[in-house]
Enzyme design. Structure first.
Site, PDB file in Angstrom:
ATOM      1  N   HIS A  38      24.065   6.080   3.109  1.00 58.21           N
ATOM      2  CA  HIS A  38      24.229   5.931   2.052  1.00 58.21           C
ATOM      3  C   HIS A  38      25.319   7.129   1.575  1.00 58.21           C
ATOM      4  O   HIS A  38      26.242   6.735   0.768  1.00 58.21           O
ATOM      5  CB  HIS A  38      23.114   6.343   1.175  1.00 58.21           C
ATOM      6  CG  HIS A  38      21.916   5.147   1.038  1.00 58.21           C
ATOM      7  ND1 HIS A  38      21.231   4.696   1.905  1.00 58.21           N
ATOM      8  CD2 HIS A  38      21.814   4.484   0.037  1.00 58.21           C
ATOM      9  CE1 HIS A  38      20.509   3.748   1.439  1.00 58.21           C
ATOM     10  NE2 HIS A  38      20.778   3.391   0.221  1.00 58.21           N
ATOM     11  N   ARG A  39      25.147   8.141   2.444  1.00 56.78           N
ATOM     12  CA  ARG A  39      26.009   9.292   1.998  1.00 56.78           C
ATOM     13  C   ARG A  39      27.619   8.970   2.200  1.00 56.78           C
ATOM     14  O   ARG A  39      28.629   9.074   1.821  1.00 56.78           O
ATOM     15  CB  ARG A  39      25.705  10.433   2.687  1.00 56.78           C
ATOM     16  CG  ARG A  39      26.506  11.692   2.306  1.00 56.78           C
ATOM     17  CD  ARG A  39      26.005  12.931   2.840  1.00 56.78           C
ATOM     18  NE  ARG A  39      24.716  13.390   2.305  1.00 56.78           N
ATOM     19  CZ  ARG A  39      23.799  13.251   3.264  1.00 56.78           C
ATOM     20  NH1 ARG A  39      23.690  13.150   4.527  1.00 56.78           N
ATOM     21  NH2 ARG A  39      22.478  13.577   2.906  1.00 56.78           N
TER      22      ARG A  39
END
Length: 203
Positions: A38-39
């Site tokens: 996600h990051r």
């Protein structure tokens, strides 16, 4: 009641009659996707190497057994706490077009907006059932971002009736965890008031 099974690719109309509290299952393709992935997508602007548009992701760090070059077996795949992805999830839904997000525990307003505005669901897989979840995986068909290590790698799996999945946020923006908090807090206030009457003699 008829068993509700979503099959990838999932269309918005497939979600219209699904509400919070419903129990559903998934057949098709599911990719594990958690914190670092996600990051990378949201903070670093990297393109997800798996196309999850109209597809499904699972917040999980599975245990995998390798069988030769490029061959893998799912041993266990228990969901991880979804709330860790909350700060990314609204943007992630908008960026990737994912329709079904599966994890453990509830999520908050950002994910709720993402599900409502882009027609997606968040579902909870019962905790403590990692072996049951693995039994629903027919095959691991791809692995991406192996540099992240086993838990964070994107494992794309072919699944059959993966579940049970309890709908916690529906495509209308209802959030069963947040709605229940209001109800439970009201009950708590009444219960505390009644208890105080009974123990008022205690100094």
């Amino acid at each position: 009641m008829e068993k509700k099974v979503l099959t990838t690719p999932i269309q918005p109309e497939d979600l219209a009659d699904i509400n919070v509290g419903d129990v559903i299952y998934l057949t098709g393709y599911l990719t594990t996707c958690r914190d670092v992935a996600h990051r990378r997508v949201i903070e670093e602007g990297r393109k997800l190497p798996v196309d999850v548009k109209d597809g499904a992701i699972l917040h999980a760090g599975p245990i995998i057994r390798k069988h030769g070059e490029g061959k893998y077996e799912m041993v266990t795949v228990g969901p991880t706490t979804s709330m860790r992805m909350e700060k990314f999830e609204e943007a992630f839904i908008a960026e990737t077009g994912v329709r079904l997000i599966i994890g453990k525990g509830g999520m908050k307003d950002g994910t709720m907006r993402g599900c409502r505005d882009h027609k997606a669901l968040h579902c909870v897989f019962p905790a403590g059932c990692a072996v049951v979840a693995a039994a629903c995986v027919e095959e691991i068909v791809d692995a991406n971002w192996l540099d992240l290590g086993m838990p964070e790698t994107l494992w794309t799996c072919k699944v059959k009736e993966f579940g049970p999945l309890i709908v916690s946020i529906d495509s209308h923006g209802h959030n069963i965890f947040e709605e229940n908090k209001v109800i439970f807090n009201e009950r708590k206030e009444k219960a505390c008031a009644e208890i105080c009457k009974q123990v008022g003699f205690i100094k």
